[in-house]
Motif scaffolding. Sequence first.
Motif, PDB file in Angstrom:
ATOM      1  N   ALA A 195      13.020 -83.429 106.922  1.00  0.00           N
ATOM      2  CA  ALA A 195      11.859 -83.942 106.192  1.00  0.00           C
ATOM      3  C   ALA A 195      11.111 -84.876 107.128  1.00  0.00           C
ATOM      4  CB  ALA A 195      12.305 -84.679 104.928  1.00  0.00           C
ATOM      5  N   ASP A 196       9.862 -84.553 107.423  1.00  0.00           N
ATOM      6  CA  ASP A 196       9.119 -85.244 108.480  1.00  0.00           C
ATOM      7  C   ASP A 196       8.428 -86.504 107.942  1.00  0.00           C
ATOM      8  OD1 ASP A 196       7.925 -85.935 110.822  1.00  0.00           O
ATOM      9  OD2 ASP A 196       6.871 -84.027 111.125  1.00  0.00           O
ATOM     10  N   LEU A 197       9.200 -87.573 107.799  1.00  0.00           N
ATOM     11  CA  LEU A 197       8.632 -88.855 107.376  1.00  0.00           C
ATOM     12  C   LEU A 197       7.678 -89.395 108.428  1.00  0.00           C
ATOM     13  CD1 LEU A 197      11.141 -88.517 105.495  1.00  0.00           C
ATOM     14  CD2 LEU A 197      11.452 -90.980 105.656  1.00  0.00           C
ATOM     15  N   PHE A 198       7.974 -89.124 109.689  1.00  0.00           N
ATOM     16  CA  PHE A 198       7.137 -89.612 110.779  1.00  0.00           C
ATOM     17  C   PHE A 198       5.694 -89.125 110.599  1.00  0.00           C
ATOM     18  CE2 PHE A 198       5.171 -89.107 114.939  1.00  0.00           C
ATOM     19  CZ  PHE A 198       5.363 -90.354 115.499  1.00  0.00           C
ATOM     20  N   ALA A 199       5.540 -87.841 110.360  1.00  0.00           N
ATOM     21  CA  ALA A 199       4.193 -87.284 110.182  1.00  0.00           C
ATOM     22  C   ALA A 199       3.554 -87.797 108.903  1.00  0.00           C
ATOM     23  CB  ALA A 199       4.263 -85.753 110.168  1.00  0.00           C
ATOM     24  N   GLN A 200       4.359 -87.955 107.854  1.00  0.00           N
ATOM     25  CA  GLN A 200       3.833 -88.386 106.560  1.00  0.00           C
ATOM     26  C   GLN A 200       3.258 -89.802 106.628  1.00  0.00           C
ATOM     27  OE1 GLN A 200       3.991 -86.090 104.087  1.00  0.00           O
ATOM     28  NE2 GLN A 200       2.841 -87.352 102.656  1.00  0.00           N
ATOM     29  N   PHE A 201       3.823 -90.650 107.483  1.00  0.00           N
ATOM     30  CA  PHE A 201       3.394 -92.041 107.576  1.00  0.00           C
ATOM     31  C   PHE A 201       2.453 -92.303 108.746  1.00  0.00           C
ATOM     32  CE2 PHE A 201       6.669 -92.486 104.538  1.00  0.00           C
ATOM     33  CZ  PHE A 201       6.584 -93.736 103.951  1.00  0.00           C
ATOM     34  N   VAL A 221      10.470-103.791 106.021  1.00  0.00           N
ATOM     35  CA  VAL A 221      10.158-102.437 106.510  1.00  0.00           C
ATOM     36  C   VAL A 221      10.279-101.362 105.437  1.00  0.00           C
ATOM     37  CG1 VAL A 221      10.869-103.047 108.838  1.00  0.00           C
ATOM     38  CG2 VAL A 221      12.552-102.072 107.260  1.00  0.00           C
ATOM     39  N   HIS A 222      10.630-101.760 104.225  1.00  0.00           N
ATOM     40  CA  HIS A 222      10.868-100.751 103.197  1.00  0.00           C
ATOM     41  C   HIS A 222       9.563-100.251 102.567  1.00  0.00           C
ATOM     42  CE1 HIS A 222      14.884-102.750 103.319  1.00  0.00           C
ATOM     43  NE2 HIS A 222      15.240-101.485 103.325  1.00  0.00           N
ATOM     44  N   PRO A 223       9.587 -99.045 102.049  1.00  0.00           N
ATOM     45  CA  PRO A 223       8.376 -98.488 101.435  1.00  0.00           C
ATOM     46  C   PRO A 223       8.127 -99.069 100.050  1.00  0.00           C
ATOM     47  CG  PRO A 223      10.156 -96.885 101.371  1.00  0.00           C
ATOM     48  CD  PRO A 223      10.679 -98.073 102.113  1.00  0.00           C
ATOM     49  N   SER A 224       6.865 -99.103  99.681  1.00  0.00           N
ATOM     50  CA  SER A 224       6.461 -99.458  98.320  1.00  0.00           C
ATOM     51  C   SER A 224       6.653 -98.235  97.423  1.00  0.00           C
ATOM     52  CB  SER A 224       4.987 -99.867  98.324  1.00  0.00           C
ATOM     53  OG  SER A 224       4.194 -98.759  98.772  1.00  0.00           O
ATOM     54  N   ASN A 225       6.250 -98.353  96.164  1.00  0.00           N
ATOM     55  CA  ASN A 225       6.296 -97.182  95.288  1.00  0.00           C
ATOM     56  C   ASN A 225       5.485 -96.031  95.876  1.00  0.00           C
ATOM     57  OD1 ASN A 225       7.641 -99.003  93.630  1.00  0.00           O
ATOM     58  ND2 ASN A 225       6.684 -98.267  91.760  1.00  0.00           N
ATOM     59  N   ALA A 226       4.294 -96.385  96.421  1.00  0.00           N
ATOM     60  CA  ALA A 226       3.463 -95.350  97.047  1.00  0.00           C
ATOM     61  C   ALA A 226       4.169 -94.760  98.263  1.00  0.00           C
ATOM     62  CB  ALA A 226       2.119 -95.937  97.447  1.00  0.00           C
ATOM     63  N   GLY A 227       4.873 -95.606  99.013  1.00  0.00           N
ATOM     64  CA  GLY A 227       5.611 -95.119 100.167  1.00  0.00           C
ATOM     65  C   GLY A 227       6.733 -94.170  99.780  1.00  0.00           C
ATOM     66  N   HIS A 228       7.418 -94.494  98.695  1.00  0.00           N
ATOM     67  CA  HIS A 228       8.472 -93.589  98.221  1.00  0.00           C
ATOM     68  C   HIS A 228       7.881 -92.261  97.754  1.00  0.00           C
ATOM     69  CE1 HIS A 228      12.350 -95.644  98.502  1.00  0.00           C
ATOM     70  NE2 HIS A 228      11.696 -96.780  98.309  1.00  0.00           N
ATOM     71  N   ALA A 230       5.327 -90.908  99.131  1.00  0.00           N
ATOM     72  CA  ALA A 230       5.049 -90.209 100.389  1.00  0.00           C
ATOM     73  C   ALA A 230       6.328 -89.598 100.967  1.00  0.00           C
ATOM     74  CB  ALA A 230       4.417 -91.173 101.397  1.00  0.00           C
ATOM     75  N   ILE A 231       7.435 -90.320 100.862  1.00  0.00           N
ATOM     76  CA  ILE A 231       8.711 -89.775 101.344  1.00  0.00           C
ATOM     77  C   ILE A 231       9.098 -88.556 100.520  1.00  0.00           C
ATOM     78  CG2 ILE A 231      11.176 -90.231 101.612  1.00  0.00           C
ATOM     79  CD1 ILE A 231      10.473 -93.157 102.192  1.00  0.00           C
ATOM     80  N   ALA A 232       8.924 -88.629  99.210  1.00  0.00           N
ATOM     81  CA  ALA A 232       9.217 -87.482  98.350  1.00  0.00           C
ATOM     82  C   ALA A 232       8.390 -86.277  98.770  1.00  0.00           C
ATOM     83  CB  ALA A 232       8.971 -87.835  96.886  1.00  0.00           C
ATOM     84  N   GLN A 233       7.124 -86.507  99.103  1.00  0.00           N
ATOM     85  CA  GLN A 233       6.269 -85.413  99.542  1.00  0.00           C
ATOM     86  C   GLN A 233       6.764 -84.797 100.836  1.00  0.00           C
ATOM     87  OE1 GLN A 233       2.398 -87.253  99.687  1.00  0.00           O
ATOM     88  NE2 GLN A 233       2.272 -87.460  97.457  1.00  0.00           N
ATOM     89  N   ALA A 234       7.298 -85.623 101.744  1.00  0.00           N
ATOM     90  CA  ALA A 234       7.846 -85.107 102.990  1.00  0.00           C
ATOM     91  C   ALA A 234       9.061 -84.206 102.722  1.00  0.00           C
ATOM     92  CB  ALA A 234       8.236 -86.261 103.920  1.00  0.00           C
ATOM     93  N   PHE A 235       9.897 -84.607 101.773  1.00  0.00           N
ATOM     94  CA  PHE A 235      11.050 -83.765 101.423  1.00  0.00           C
ATOM     95  C   PHE A 235      10.597 -82.484 100.735  1.00  0.00           C
ATOM     96  CE2 PHE A 235      13.550 -87.415 102.514  1.00  0.00           C
ATOM     97  CZ  PHE A 235      14.800 -86.914 102.821  1.00  0.00           C
ATOM     98  N   MET A 236       9.567 -82.577  99.914  1.00  0.00           N
ATOM     99  CA  MET A 236       9.047 -81.370  99.277  1.00  0.00           C
ATOM    100  C   MET A 236       8.504 -80.394 100.311  1.00  0.00           C
ATOM    101  SD  MET A 236       7.010 -82.966  95.992  1.00  0.00           S
ATOM    102  CE  MET A 236       7.832 -83.931  94.738  1.00  0.00           C
ATOM    103  N   ALA A 237       7.831 -80.921 101.326  1.00  0.00           N
ATOM    104  CA  ALA A 237       7.253 -80.065 102.360  1.00  0.00           C
ATOM    105  C   ALA A 237       8.321 -79.382 103.200  1.00  0.00           C
ATOM    106  CB  ALA A 237       6.328 -80.876 103.264  1.00  0.00           C
TER     107      ALA A 237
END
Length: 239
Positions: A195-201, A221-228, A230-237
């Motif tokens: 899951a490409d978190l690097f590209a997502q962020f 360094v932790h993600p906000s709700n919006a950041g989470h 975005a991480i979910a979207q990376a896993f979906m992709a």
Amino acid sequence: MPGKLSLRIIAFIALAFAALAQAAQPWTFGNNTRLLAMGDSLTAGVGATPATQGYAYQLYEQGFYDSMPNTTFANVAMPGATSQQVLNNQVPSATQSGFFPNVVIMTVGGNDLLSILNGADPNVVLAAFGGNLSAILVTLCTQLLPTTRVYVGNLYVIQDFPVPTDQIVNAFNQVVTGVVGAVNPGVCGGRVKVADLFAQFSGRQGGLLLINRNGAGQFEVHPSNAGHRAIAQAFMAAK
């Protein structure tokens, strides 16, 4: 006769309670998709408010891998966990509990990276991380179901961090890509994806990390709700 009737009533009640107990344990349903989340604070939901808005819970609640009523979800992630601790403590939970997940989602490596920022030798840490990640994936692939899919997130760059992280994050992500590429053709049979978190962020961190907020700590360094999300979207992709 009354004695036989009493025995029949007792037997009926026992069967009824057994049926209720079975109904209360969805993991006993053979057709349920079993989703296991493991790793570090990102998978534990740190930064999200409440923590159940973390990316792993979002993937479960949105029914991404299967509908929520047909998914049994477990999360063994631990804030602060390094790759060594995931290997030693969480992998046995995945392989020895009898849960036998169909899908595993995981973030790991961020706390290994922090040890470098605290002065550890980058070459030593990267080598250990690569070995641990390889052992994690090989163990999951060989000791879980032959169809179990594993999704591992890479690391994102923290743009507002007091120390530049680009170079070391890129090095970690190269290790992730290399390890997944090495285990996939053989023991994992192509069942591990990144899951490409690097590209997502990349290039769009405003509001995605707590550090971006006014008054936030410089090491948050932790993600906000919006950041989470975005991480979910990376896993979906990555599916």
